[in-house]
Write an enzyme that holds these catalytic residues in place. Structure first.
Site, PDB file in Angstrom:
ATOM      1  N   SER A  85      51.836  59.236  65.222  1.00  0.00           N
ATOM      2  CA  SER A  85      50.578  59.550  65.889  1.00  0.00           C
ATOM      3  C   SER A  85      50.770  60.842  66.660  1.00  0.00           C
ATOM      4  O   SER A  85      51.848  61.114  67.177  1.00  0.00           O
ATOM      5  CB  SER A  85      50.222  58.412  66.845  1.00  0.00           C
ATOM      6  OG  SER A  85      49.411  58.892  67.897  1.00  0.00           O
ATOM      7  N   GLU A  96      46.778  51.589  54.284  1.00  0.00           N
ATOM      8  CA  GLU A  96      45.380  51.650  54.743  1.00  0.00           C
ATOM      9  C   GLU A  96      44.530  52.467  53.774  1.00  0.00           C
ATOM     10  O   GLU A  96      43.396  52.111  53.458  1.00  0.00           O
ATOM     11  CB  GLU A  96      45.307  52.274  56.139  1.00  0.00           C
ATOM     12  CG  GLU A  96      45.902  51.372  57.220  1.00  0.00           C
ATOM     13  CD  GLU A  96      46.159  52.127  58.520  1.00  0.00           C
ATOM     14  OE1 GLU A  96      45.386  53.029  58.871  1.00  0.00           O
ATOM     15  OE2 GLU A  96      47.163  51.813  59.180  1.00  0.00           O
TER      16      GLU A  96
END
Ligand code: ARG
Length: 463
Positions: A277, A290
């Protein structure tokens, strides 16, 4: 501007906005090699029917061969053509003059486009099957590596029963096996030659359809010209098979995402399949899983799009049908990319046995085994279910798992409870007891692993 194939009865050319909306060469150029192949087979039929002389055929055939080689290197030859069929006809005409114009005798873009697309779908079925097969091999390896490891099984995402991790993995093997078969069926549905259907009614030239089909590697012929040019079922079938397969990948991704969360921590994925991140330094996100889960939505959308396009169309060809290719191409690329990435990702999966062991001590996974134990002592199942429910409640109040209750504790709930109760209330014996075909018992799953392995080998050989 290149000459249109259909300018004769028009005073004016197409408006710019109409060109923008309708020209499809940027998309259907992907069919170029199939288009050339189909043209070559058609030229041969024109020779057999006496429409081309031998030297004429040779000239056109050679020209098509040269074009094929040029297109292998680049798309530079494409100009402002309407579609790939117009492009090839223009290019042949530029080299061979009137012979290029003759090549369209007895053939329409309507039977041409669908024949090209059938060849494309056949090849894509083979490509997808290879990728499914590679994934299945990776699944067998994973199951084999962790065979024996007990894992929490869920229903409603609540701890349900102990199972083998290998059993869980092989559940997906079965799903992908059905997908593989769907692509085999789609191959067969696509393996039908439509050339000769003409615009929609057949053609006047007695062209040898069987010869054309054979040259193109088709097993049979379409039997109704009107069906032939209006049928897109085989594409729908491909999109449907792809949707099934993406659904399975997506479900698997969902599990991987959940397992990979530090909250459960059952697995970790390789650094090469996770991302960080930009703000939270601790993060290791399962982005690939995802994305595959997300892309499944796109593929399902394509299936719905095509079915919606088809549902109101009168026979025979309508230009709406041109919309099929973008959906088809994107579907096959998305599916193949997803399969490849998923297979690579799953190879990096590491199981965290400590976290799994912690989870196995939650949620009273052995409650059903207590009920089954009582059944073994002659208590009817409905009663044993009720008794077990009470025992679970007692364990919750005590703050322990049902199998941690003492013999005396358990005997409060039924006089049938004996010394041997804790032998039944253990993870290994719970799994062992599921000794039935398809069950999670250790040797049953070992057999399933063996069968799965044999299946992948047979599938690789194409049997
Ligand atoms: N580009 C067209 C398609 O993909 C080819 C067939 C065109 N036929 C026609 N009658 N305009 O469907």
């Amino acid at each position: 501007m290149s000459k249109k194939l259909w300018g004769g009865r028009f005073k004016k050319g197409l408006a710019e906005s109409a060109i923008k909306l309708s020209f499809s060469v940027d998309i259907d150029k992907r069919l170029v090699q199939y288009d050339i192949k189909v043209n070559r087979a058609h030229a041969k039929a024109l020779l057999a029917a006496g429409i081309f002389s031998k030297p004429e055929f040779t000239k056109v055939d050679k020209c098509l061969d040269v074009l094929s080689k040029k297109f292998e290197k680049s798309d530079d030859l494409i100009a402002d053509d309407e579609d790939i069929h117009s492009c090839i006809e223009r290019l042949v005409t530029e080299v061979c003059g009137d012979l290029g114009k003759k090549l369209h005798t007895g053939k329409s873009r309507n039977d041409q486009v669908i024949t090209d697309t059938r060849l494309f779908v056949k090849d894509e079925c083979v490509r997808v099957k290879k990728n499914i097969n590679a994934l299945q091999k990776a699944l067998v390896q994973l199951a084999e590596k962790h065979h024996g490891l007990i894992f929490p099984g869920f229903t409603h995402f609540q701890p349900a029963l102990p199972i083998l991790f290998s059993h869980h993995i092989l559940a997906y093997f079965e799903k992908f096996k059905r997908d593989f078969r769907r692509f085999e069926t789609t191959f067969e549905t696509s393996d039908v030659c439509a050339l000769g259907a003409g615009a929609m009614a057949g053609n006047n030239y007695g062209l040898d359809r069987e010869g054309v089909a054979k040259k193109l590697g088709f097993s049979s012929l379409t039997l109704n010209s009107m069906d032939a040019v209006s049928d897109r079922d085989f594409i729908l079938e491909f999109l449907s098979a792809a949707s099934f397969c993406m659904t399975h990948l997506s479900r698997f991704c969902e599990e991987i995402i959940v397992w990979n969360s530090p909250i459960l921590g059952f697995i970790s994925l390789g650094d090469d399949f996770t991302t960080g991140s930009s703000i939270m330094p601790q993060k290791k996100n399962p982005d690939m899983a995802e994305l595959i889960r997300g892309k499944s939505g796109r593929v399902m959308g394509h299936l719905v799009s095509l079915q919606t396009i088809l549902k109101g169309l009168p026979l025979t060809y309508n230009r709406d049908l041109q919309e099929d290719k973008e959906l088809l191409f994107d579907t096959t690329d998305t599916l193949n990319d997803s399969l490849e990435c998923f297979t690579d990702m799953i190879k990096t999966l590491k199981v965290n046995k400590v976290a799994v062991a912690v989870a196995l001590r939650q949620g009273h996974l052995l409650a059903t085994d207590f009920a089954d134990y009582l059944v073994g002592k002659g208590v009817p199942f409905r009663d044993s279910h009720e008794i077990t429910g009470k025992a679970v409640m007692f364990a919750i109040e005590k703050g322990c798992q049902i199998d941690e209750l003492t013999l005396q504790d358990l005997q409060q709930f039924s006089k049938k409870v004996e010394q041997d109760v804790h032998e039944a209330l253990c993870l290994e014996s719970s799994v062992k007891a599921k000794n039935i075909i398809g069950g999670t018992n250790q040797s049953q799953v070992a057999k399933q692993i063996k069968q799965a392995k044999a299946w992948t080998l047979r599938a690789t050989k194409g049997k």
